[in-house]
Design a protein around this motif. Sequence first.
Motif, short mmCIF file in Angstrom:
data_model
loop_
_atom_site.label_atom_id
_atom_site.label_comp_id
_atom_site.label_asym_id
_atom_site.label_seq_id
_atom_site.Cartn_x
_atom_site.Cartn_y
_atom_site.Cartn_z
N PRO A 30 14.23 11.90 -3.93
CA PRO A 30 13.79 10.50 -3.95
C PRO A 30 14.91 9.57 -3.48
O PRO A 30 16.05 9.70 -3.88
N GLY A 31 14.54 8.66 -2.60
CA GLY A 31 15.52 7.73 -2.05
C GLY A 31 16.14 8.17 -0.75
O GLY A 31 16.76 7.38 -0.04
N GLY A 62 1.54 8.98 -1.17
CA GLY A 62 2.54 8.37 -2.04
C GLY A 62 3.89 9.07 -2.02
O GLY A 62 4.76 8.73 -2.81
N VAL A 64 6.11 9.25 0.58
CA VAL A 64 7.15 8.53 1.32
C VAL A 64 6.72 7.08 1.49
O VAL A 64 5.54 6.73 1.37
N GLU A 65 7.71 6.24 1.79
CA GLU A 65 7.44 4.85 2.13
C GLU A 65 7.89 4.63 3.57
O GLU A 65 9.06 4.87 3.90
N THR A 72 12.07 5.87 7.06
CA THR A 72 11.05 6.42 6.16
C THR A 72 11.76 7.02 4.97
O THR A 72 12.59 7.93 5.12
N THR A 73 11.45 6.52 3.78
CA THR A 73 12.18 6.89 2.57
C THR A 73 11.32 7.74 1.65
O THR A 73 10.14 7.44 1.44
N ARG A 75 9.84 9.05 -1.74
CA ARG A 75 9.55 8.45 -3.05
C ARG A 75 9.50 9.55 -4.12
O ARG A 75 9.35 10.73 -3.81
N ASP A 76 9.65 9.14 -5.36
CA ASP A 76 9.55 10.08 -6.48
C ASP A 76 8.08 10.43 -6.69
O ASP A 76 7.30 9.59 -7.13
N ARG A 79 6.10 9.60 -9.86
CA ARG A 79 5.68 8.22 -10.11
C ARG A 79 4.64 7.70 -9.12
O ARG A 79 3.93 6.74 -9.42
N HIS A 80 4.55 8.31 -7.96
CA HIS A 80 3.70 7.75 -6.92
C HIS A 80 2.59 8.66 -6.41
O HIS A 80 1.64 8.16 -5.80
#
Length: 241
Positions: A30-31, A62, A64-65, A72-73, A75-76, A79-80
């Motif tokens: 994540p991150g 959910g 990646v963002e 492109t980040t 995500r956990d 949580r998503h």
Amino acid sequence: MAFKRIDRRTVPDSVFEQLVGEVLDGELAPGAALPAERALAETLGVSRPTVREALQRLAHTGLVEVRQGGSTTVRDFRRHAGLEMLPRLLIRQGELDYAVVRSILETRRALGREVAGLAAERAADSLAAELDPIVESLAAERDPVAQQLLAVAFWDHLVDGADSIVYRLLYNDLRAVYEPAVEALAGLMAAEVGSAARYRALAAAVIGADAAEARTIADELLAIAAAEFEKSMRQLEQSRG
């Protein structure tokens, strides 16, 4: 993080599945920022539009963002992500994830308890024509896989009786994880699906509109598989120790 070149015959799904695996297995934390589209395309041996499509699918789940014009980040996923990730989490790197199995059993117990209560409150004797034949078939059946499928049919009617779209969708997702594994789970589920007396009592409570009793019996019934699982885990730990 070791990306593999993709077989062009299965490009879209293979790119997506590989990236999902990297995220769920923690190779992409994540991150973390993913490489740029061009770099990913070169590494994987695919086109940039294919990579872009895979990233869009990842964003939809959910995982990646995707920032417009930026990186492109990751995500956990805890949580998503949604329940569609359960099948991938259940089998990790070719092995069953026992923590996920435990979570599924806990969830089905809580879900089943409330579904049974709501079915008793909202459907009651209208379910008799569906539940009674299944219970009798379950009592006569000796094959553990066939028993599991009958139990699934029983709960399917209870979910309909509960008349809750949220519970129905949750049940659908859990069933989609469970049904492909019925043969592998035969030993774990045998005591539960072989308990025709409890299924008969649960059907009677629901048909009789006794919501409290239906919740109690459903909880006791679904606790059987959970107890078998914990027993298996203890035996596994002892064999390793």
